[in-house]
Motif scaffolding. Sequence first.
Motif, PDB file in Angstrom:
ATOM      1  N   ALA A  32      38.525  34.093  33.419  1.00  7.73           N
ATOM      2  CA  ALA A  32      39.082  35.260  34.107  1.00  7.73           C
ATOM      3  C   ALA A  32      40.080  36.005  33.230  1.00  7.73           C
ATOM      4  O   ALA A  32      40.139  37.232  33.249  1.00  7.73           O
ATOM      5  CB  ALA A  32      39.755  34.821  35.408  1.00  7.73           C
ATOM      6  N   ASN A  33      40.856  35.288  32.462  1.00 13.20           N
ATOM      7  CA  ASN A  33      41.900  35.910  31.650  1.00 13.20           C
ATOM      8  C   ASN A  33      41.390  36.436  30.314  1.00 13.20           C
ATOM      9  O   ASN A  33      41.865  37.467  29.834  1.00 13.20           O
ATOM     10  CB  ASN A  33      43.034  34.910  31.401  1.00 13.20           C
ATOM     11  N   PHE A  34      40.428  35.731  29.700  1.00 15.18           N
ATOM     12  CA  PHE A  34      40.033  36.059  28.330  1.00 15.18           C
ATOM     13  C   PHE A  34      38.558  36.393  28.158  1.00 15.18           C
ATOM     14  O   PHE A  34      38.150  36.810  27.081  1.00 15.18           O
ATOM     15  CB  PHE A  34      40.393  34.893  27.393  1.00 15.18           C
ATOM     16  N   ALA A  94      51.057  35.214  30.466  1.00 12.54           N
ATOM     17  CA  ALA A  94      51.151  36.657  30.310  1.00 12.54           C
ATOM     18  C   ALA A  94      49.752  37.248  30.313  1.00 12.54           C
ATOM     19  O   ALA A  94      48.789  36.569  29.957  1.00 12.54           O
ATOM     20  CB  ALA A  94      51.865  36.982  29.000  1.00 12.54           C
ATOM     21  N   PRO A  95      49.610  38.513  30.713  1.00  9.38           N
ATOM     22  CA  PRO A  95      48.291  39.152  30.616  1.00  9.38           C
ATOM     23  C   PRO A  95      47.795  39.112  29.181  1.00  9.38           C
ATOM     24  O   PRO A  95      48.601  39.163  28.247  1.00  9.38           O
ATOM     25  CB  PRO A  95      48.566  40.598  31.066  1.00  9.38           C
ATOM     26  N   PRO A  96      46.478  39.012  28.944  1.00 12.37           N
ATOM     27  CA  PRO A  96      45.954  38.890  27.590  1.00 12.37           C
ATOM     28  C   PRO A  96      46.427  39.979  26.647  1.00 12.37           C
ATOM     29  O   PRO A  96      46.687  39.728  25.488  1.00 12.37           O
ATOM     30  CB  PRO A  96      44.426  38.961  27.791  1.00 12.37           C
ATOM     31  N   GLU A  97      46.587  41.211  27.154  1.00 11.63           N
ATOM     32  CA  GLU A  97      46.979  42.288  26.267  1.00 11.63           C
ATOM     33  C   GLU A  97      48.425  42.191  25.818  1.00 11.63           C
ATOM     34  O   GLU A  97      48.850  42.899  24.911  1.00 11.63           O
ATOM     35  CB  GLU A  97      46.737  43.661  26.925  1.00 11.63           C
ATOM     36  N   GLY A 163      34.757  32.424  36.358  1.00 17.25           N
ATOM     37  CA  GLY A 163      36.020  33.083  36.038  1.00 17.25           C
ATOM     38  C   GLY A 163      35.806  34.482  35.496  1.00 17.25           C
ATOM     39  O   GLY A 163      36.475  35.440  35.911  1.00 17.25           O
ATOM     40  N   ARG A 164      34.835  34.620  34.595  1.00 19.00           N
ATOM     41  CA  ARG A 164      34.541  35.950  34.054  1.00 19.00           C
ATOM     42  C   ARG A 164      34.043  36.882  35.148  1.00 19.00           C
ATOM     43  O   ARG A 164      34.344  38.073  35.158  1.00 19.00           O
ATOM     44  CB  ARG A 164      33.487  35.849  32.956  1.00 19.00           C
ATOM     45  N   GLY A 165      33.281  36.326  36.116  1.00 17.37           N
ATOM     46  CA  GLY A 165      32.734  37.136  37.199  1.00 17.37           C
ATOM     47  C   GLY A 165      33.807  37.766  38.073  1.00 17.37           C
ATOM     48  O   GLY A 165      33.620  38.870  38.591  1.00 17.37           O
ATOM     49  N   ILE A 166      34.919  37.070  38.239  1.00  8.83           N
ATOM     50  CA  ILE A 166      35.979  37.642  39.087  1.00  8.83           C
ATOM     51  C   ILE A 166      36.991  38.444  38.269  1.00  8.83           C
ATOM     52  O   ILE A 166      37.928  39.008  38.820  1.00  8.83           O
ATOM     53  CB  ILE A 166      36.707  36.557  39.903  1.00  8.83           C
ATOM     54  N   GLY A 174      49.412  42.250  39.222  1.00  2.00           N
ATOM     55  CA  GLY A 174      49.779  41.514  40.440  1.00  2.00           C
ATOM     56  C   GLY A 174      48.691  40.551  40.868  1.00  2.00           C
ATOM     57  O   GLY A 174      48.961  39.389  41.175  1.00  2.00           O
ATOM     58  N   ARG A 175      47.441  41.021  40.886  1.00  4.78           N
ATOM     59  CA  ARG A 175      46.326  40.146  41.285  1.00  4.78           C
ATOM     60  C   ARG A 175      46.109  39.033  40.264  1.00  4.78           C
ATOM     61  O   ARG A 175      45.802  37.895  40.626  1.00  4.78           O
ATOM     62  CB  ARG A 175      45.046  40.973  41.465  1.00  4.78           C
ATOM     63  N   LEU A 176      46.257  39.369  38.976  1.00  5.90           N
ATOM     64  CA  LEU A 176      46.113  38.358  37.937  1.00  5.90           C
ATOM     65  C   LEU A 176      47.186  37.279  38.076  1.00  5.90           C
ATOM     66  O   LEU A 176      46.908  36.088  37.931  1.00  5.90           O
ATOM     67  CB  LEU A 176      46.186  38.998  36.547  1.00  5.90           C
TER      68      LEU A 176
END
Length: 199
Positions: A32-34, A94-97, A163-166, A174-176
């Motif tokens: 989901a994150n990466f 932290a968010p990936p970016e 995870g990638r699907g969502i 916020g959702r992450l």
Amino acid sequence: MTHDLLLALTGFAFVSSVTPGPNNLMLMASGANFGFGRTIPHMLGVGLGFTFMVFIVGIGLMQVFEMVPGSQAALRVVSVLYLLYLAWKIANAAPPEAGGAAGRPLTFLQAALFQWANPKAWAMALTAITLYAPSRDVGAVLVVAAVFGAINLPSVGCWTLMGRGIRRWLTSHGRLRIFNRTMAVLLVASLWPMLGQAA
């Protein structure tokens, strides 16, 4: 190994590999994150690292546990503490970016080494050797390890794909954050069955 025993081993390997546990929850969070591509080293680390672990447990490490009283309890404490640390890292990722250290997926080596601190992996390896290679000869241990190797990688790949699907629903920070904290809570909750076995 008889045909019936091999079928039973395959069933055990599938069920224990595909059900929720620390590896699968961490891979879902990583997907989901990466994304899938960046999580491939993590998946390979889990699949190959666990296969190697089963082999090492089968050819001698299990005997160490039998000879040294309290060694399994000590391992369980260390594993739980490490998993709590990983849950904290996921919850506060932290968010990936953002590009910080928290914004990187596990490497192959980190994922492979994690198997040695994963209570579910220990339970799976010890049970598999006890039930399906009780003689602990190298041939039988190799069969058990090979079956897990063949089944584990597709199983962890499915969790990464989920995870990638969502991921598209996690476009807001916020959702992450909510997702990562939920994954952290589930990771801690995944310890309960292993801790229950110790009671």
